[in-house]
Design a protein around this motif. Structure first.
Motif, PDB file in Angstrom:
ATOM      1  N   ASP A 431       0.837  -1.198   0.000  1.00 20.22           N
ATOM      2  CA  ASP A 431       0.000   0.000   0.000  1.00 20.22           C
ATOM      3  C   ASP A 431       0.873   1.248   0.000  1.00 20.22           C
ATOM      4  OD1 ASP A 431      -2.110  -1.730   0.158  1.00 20.22           O
ATOM      5  OD2 ASP A 431      -2.418  -1.467   2.305  1.00 20.22           O
ATOM      6  N   VAL A 432       0.526   2.198  -0.876  1.00 18.99           N
ATOM      7  CA  VAL A 432       1.296   3.421  -1.052  1.00 18.99           C
ATOM      8  C   VAL A 432       0.373   4.622  -0.964  1.00 18.99           C
ATOM      9  CG1 VAL A 432       2.853   4.707  -2.580  1.00 18.99           C
ATOM     10  CG2 VAL A 432       2.879   2.200  -2.591  1.00 18.99           C
ATOM     11  N   ARG A 433       0.802   5.633  -0.226  1.00 13.72           N
ATOM     12  CA  ARG A 433       0.084   6.915  -0.184  1.00 13.72           C
ATOM     13  C   ARG A 433       1.017   7.995  -0.723  1.00 13.72           C
ATOM     14  NH1 ARG A 433      -3.259   7.714   5.027  1.00 13.72           N
ATOM     15  NH2 ARG A 433      -4.303   6.004   3.965  1.00 13.72           N
ATOM     16  N   LEU A 434       0.461   8.930  -1.467  1.00 16.32           N
ATOM     17  CA  LEU A 434       1.275   9.906  -2.191  1.00 16.32           C
ATOM     18  C   LEU A 434       1.233  11.287  -1.550  1.00 16.32           C
ATOM     19  CD1 LEU A 434       0.317   8.961  -5.859  1.00 16.32           C
ATOM     20  CD2 LEU A 434       2.220   8.114  -4.484  1.00 16.32           C
ATOM     21  N   GLU A 435       2.372  11.941  -1.626  1.00 14.38           N
ATOM     22  CA  GLU A 435       2.493  13.315  -1.152  1.00 14.38           C
ATOM     23  C   GLU A 435       3.275  14.127  -2.188  1.00 14.38           C
ATOM     24  OE1 GLU A 435       4.555  15.676   2.577  1.00 14.38           O
ATOM     25  OE2 GLU A 435       3.501  13.785   2.950  1.00 14.38           O
ATOM     26  N   TYR A 436       2.804  15.316  -2.454  1.00 15.50           N
ATOM     27  CA  TYR A 436       3.475  16.200  -3.410  1.00 15.50           C
ATOM     28  C   TYR A 436       4.038  17.395  -2.655  1.00 15.50           C
ATOM     29  CZ  TYR A 436       4.247  18.823  -7.730  1.00 15.50           C
ATOM     30  OH  TYR A 436       4.814  19.508  -8.778  1.00 15.50           O
ATOM     31  N   THR A 437       5.349  17.559  -2.722  1.00 14.05           N
ATOM     32  CA  THR A 437       5.988  18.668  -2.010  1.00 14.05           C
ATOM     33  C   THR A 437       7.219  19.127  -2.771  1.00 14.05           C
ATOM     34  OG1 THR A 437       6.973  19.350   0.099  1.00 14.05           O
ATOM     35  CG2 THR A 437       7.351  17.080  -0.566  1.00 14.05           C
ATOM     36  N   GLN A 438       7.368  20.428  -2.879  1.00 13.78           N
ATOM     37  CA  GLN A 438       8.508  21.054  -3.542  1.00 13.78           C
ATOM     38  C   GLN A 438       8.735  20.485  -4.939  1.00 13.78           C
ATOM     39  OE1 GLN A 438      11.806  20.600  -0.833  1.00 13.78           O
ATOM     40  NE2 GLN A 438      10.999  22.099   0.618  1.00 13.78           N
ATOM     41  N   GLY A 439       7.615  20.288  -5.654  1.00 15.40           N
ATOM     42  CA  GLY A 439       7.691  19.834  -7.037  1.00 15.40           C
ATOM     43  C   GLY A 439       8.011  18.369  -7.223  1.00 15.40           C
ATOM     44  N   GLN A 440       7.997  17.579  -6.128  1.00 10.39           N
ATOM     45  CA  GLN A 440       8.342  16.161  -6.212  1.00 10.39           C
ATOM     46  C   GLN A 440       7.237  15.307  -5.592  1.00 10.39           C
ATOM     47  OE1 GLN A 440      11.169  14.893  -7.654  1.00 10.39           O
ATOM     48  NE2 GLN A 440      11.793  16.967  -8.231  1.00 10.39           N
ATOM     49  N   TRP A 441       7.038  14.118  -6.190  1.00 14.19           N
ATOM     50  CA  TRP A 441       6.115  13.146  -5.611  1.00 14.19           C
ATOM     51  C   TRP A 441       6.865  12.254  -4.629  1.00 14.19           C
ATOM     52  CZ3 TRP A 441       1.134  13.626  -5.755  1.00 14.19           C
ATOM     53  CH2 TRP A 441       0.523  14.278  -6.824  1.00 14.19           C
ATOM     54  N   ILE A 442       6.314  12.112  -3.435  1.00 15.77           N
ATOM     55  CA  ILE A 442       6.882  11.221  -2.425  1.00 15.77           C
ATOM     56  C   ILE A 442       5.938  10.023  -2.265  1.00 15.77           C
ATOM     57  CG2 ILE A 442       7.568  10.937  -0.023  1.00 15.77           C
ATOM     58  CD1 ILE A 442       8.093  13.926   0.073  1.00 15.77           C
ATOM     59  N   PRO A 443       6.400   8.817  -2.600  1.00 18.17           N
ATOM     60  CA  PRO A 443       5.571   7.624  -2.363  1.00 18.17           C
ATOM     61  C   PRO A 443       5.843   7.063  -0.968  1.00 18.17           C
ATOM     62  CG  PRO A 443       7.445   7.067  -3.767  1.00 18.17           C
ATOM     63  CD  PRO A 443       7.607   8.507  -3.374  1.00 18.17           C
TER      64      PRO A 443
END
Length: 486
Positions: A431-443
């Motif tokens: 299971d993966v949740r996504l975060e977008y910060t400073q122009g980058q996707w964090i899985p």
């Protein structure tokens, strides 16, 4: 056709229930809304009505069928399974062809001709065909395309004899495109056994029994215990460059004494939420699955203010501590899925990873405003039908972003890296949740499930066609002998 009488009896009982208690969709909504007594009421009504409905059906059928039903009347297992299928129809959505229960005296179809039998061993029968059917189809397609002879079947733990051989099975017949449950003419040795839809204790006992008989077990209990331990997963991933939310496991003192708990949380908050104004804190059972027992608390990033907003936090901790270790975890992720029918809501990605590769998956979506999106916590599964990049918005922004290309590959790679920390596994859901910060996707990697569920909703990643795996079925001696030694 074999098992047809079981379908007639099941539908007759469903009609009896709906006449008395209302439409299935309405009953299902009430049950899932917390009205568990309604399901118990249905079960009591089935016990009362079954003999009369069976007799009524016998009176209207031709003599040969009436004789079969008379024999079935003496078969306690047949009656139990019919009633279970009716409860399934009330409680859950059918996602596979109806299961035909073949009575002992019925002429059974000639099945299990395969040279290699891949058995999914379960101890939870309700709606199990939703999980088994896509795997059976995958195995059938694999056999056709590779010109090999392999068949996937379902076997309940009680259908195994002392040697671990199957005496009864759920099978898919390609010729009739039907699912049957029937006693086998003679016990059949399993070439491979894969535990699915099963609790920890029967998984452990079943693994030991089958391995003791020399049967190859996929994801045996002793090899998947680490994956069942959320805190151990966190530790392993943190040491392996896998992005995962910070987590701590509470000690006994913090779960028994409220003052000790408050002191601990005051020291934890600066680590979990440095400089954050609004935060999410998850309280989870360390061995929990599918979101069961998980609570999400939101509030200010300052501990005294957070506690003031969430005075019931310690009570939740104590409730979980009654049956499991308590895990505290950072709430992460700010990506929300945009869909025409639901609108904007939180979501997770579930990848089905087989032998190190993310082969298929689906989306888990939450109700608007909810935090935890597991189906066990009130969310729902969404099939990944489109091959286009996922349309998402970031919390607090209005314009949509699409995830594709290199960013998507990085997400998949992170899920596969999380799986690689458990080299003894052949198949698991990540299971993966996504975060977008400073122009980058964090899985963010949330969980790994060595007994993945929701398989009926899975679609292949390369073409978005329905399916789970084509990588599972070959017994590769080089790979599997290495796994067995680990």
């Amino acid at each position: 056709m074999a098992g047809e009488l079981s379908l007639l009896l099941k539908e007759d009982l469903v009609q009896t229930i709906t006449t008395a208690l209302g439409e299935i969709s309405a009953m299902r909504h009430r049950i899932h809304g917390g009205e568990a007594e309604l399901l118990h009421q249905v079960a009591r009504m089935l016990d009362k009505q079954y003999p009369a409905r069976l007799a009524a059906l016998m009176a209207t059928r031709p003599a040969p069928q009436a004789e079969l039903l008379a024999a079935a009347q003496r078969d306690a297992h047949f009656g139990t399974r019919i009633k279970q299928l009716v409860l399934e129809a009330v409680y859950g959505e059918p996602l596979a062809p109806p299961l035909r229960i073949v009575a002992m005296t019925e002429e059974a179809p000639l099945l299990l001709p395969a040279a290699s039998v891949y058995a999914f061993v379960v101890d939870q029968l309700p709606n199990v065909v939703n999980e088994l059917y896509p795997l059976m189809i995958d195995a059938y397609v694999f056999s056709l395309e590779r010109r090999v002879d392999v068949q996937a079947i379902g076997v309940h733990t009680s259908w195994l004899d002392s040697r671990g051989w199957a005496t009864r099975a759920i099978v898919f017949d390609a010729e009739t495109e039907a699912l049957y449950e029937l006693d086998l003419p003679q016990p059949r040795r399993l070439d491979q056994a894969h535990f699915l839809c099963i609790a920890a204790q029967p998984h452990q006992i079943g693994s030991q029994t089958l391995q003791g008989q020399g049967i190859f077990v996929v994801n045996p209990y002793d090899k998947i215990q680490a994956a069942d331990d959320k805190y151990l997963c966190y530790q392993m991933w943190s040491q392996s460059d896998v992005k995962t939310p910070d987590a701590v496991k509470l000690g006994e003192e913090e779960t028994l004494d409220e003052h000790s708990f408050h002191e601990f949380m005051a020291s934890l908050f600066p680590r979990f939420f440095p400089g954050k104004a609004e935060v999410i804190l998850l309280v989870q059972p360390n061995q929990g699955t599918e979101g069961r027992g998980t609570r999400a608390f939101t509030g200010p990033g300052d501990w005294p203010a957070f506690l003031e907003k969430n005075p019931g936090l310690f009570a939740t901790v104590q409730e979980v501590a009654k049956y499991d270790d308590v895990l505290l975890r950072q709430g992460v992720g700010n990506a929300m899925l945009c869909t025409d029918d639901i609108g904007t809501s939180y979501f997770d990605l579930r990848f089905n990873i087989i032998r190190g590769r993310a082969e298929s998956g689906y989306l888990m979506q939450a109700p608007t405003g909810a935090i935890v999106s597991s189906p066990g916590a009130g969310g729902w599964i969404v099939e990944w039908k489109s091959g286009d990049p996922l349309p998402v918005v970031v919390q607090g922004q209005s314009h949509p972003l699409e995830i594709g290309g290199q960013a998507w590959q990085q997400i998949v790679t992170m899920a596969e890296r999380a799986f690689a920390c458990f080299p003894s596994l052949r198949m698991a859901g990540v299971d993966v949740r996504l975060e977008y910060t400073q122009g980058q996707w964090i899985p963010w990697i949330l969980d790994i499930n060595p007994r993945p569920a929701g398989l009926a909703h899975s679609r292949y990643m390369h073409n978005r066609e329905p399916g789970v795996t084509q990588r599972l079925w070959t017994l590769d001696a080089r790979i599997d002998s290495r796994i067995a030694l680990q």
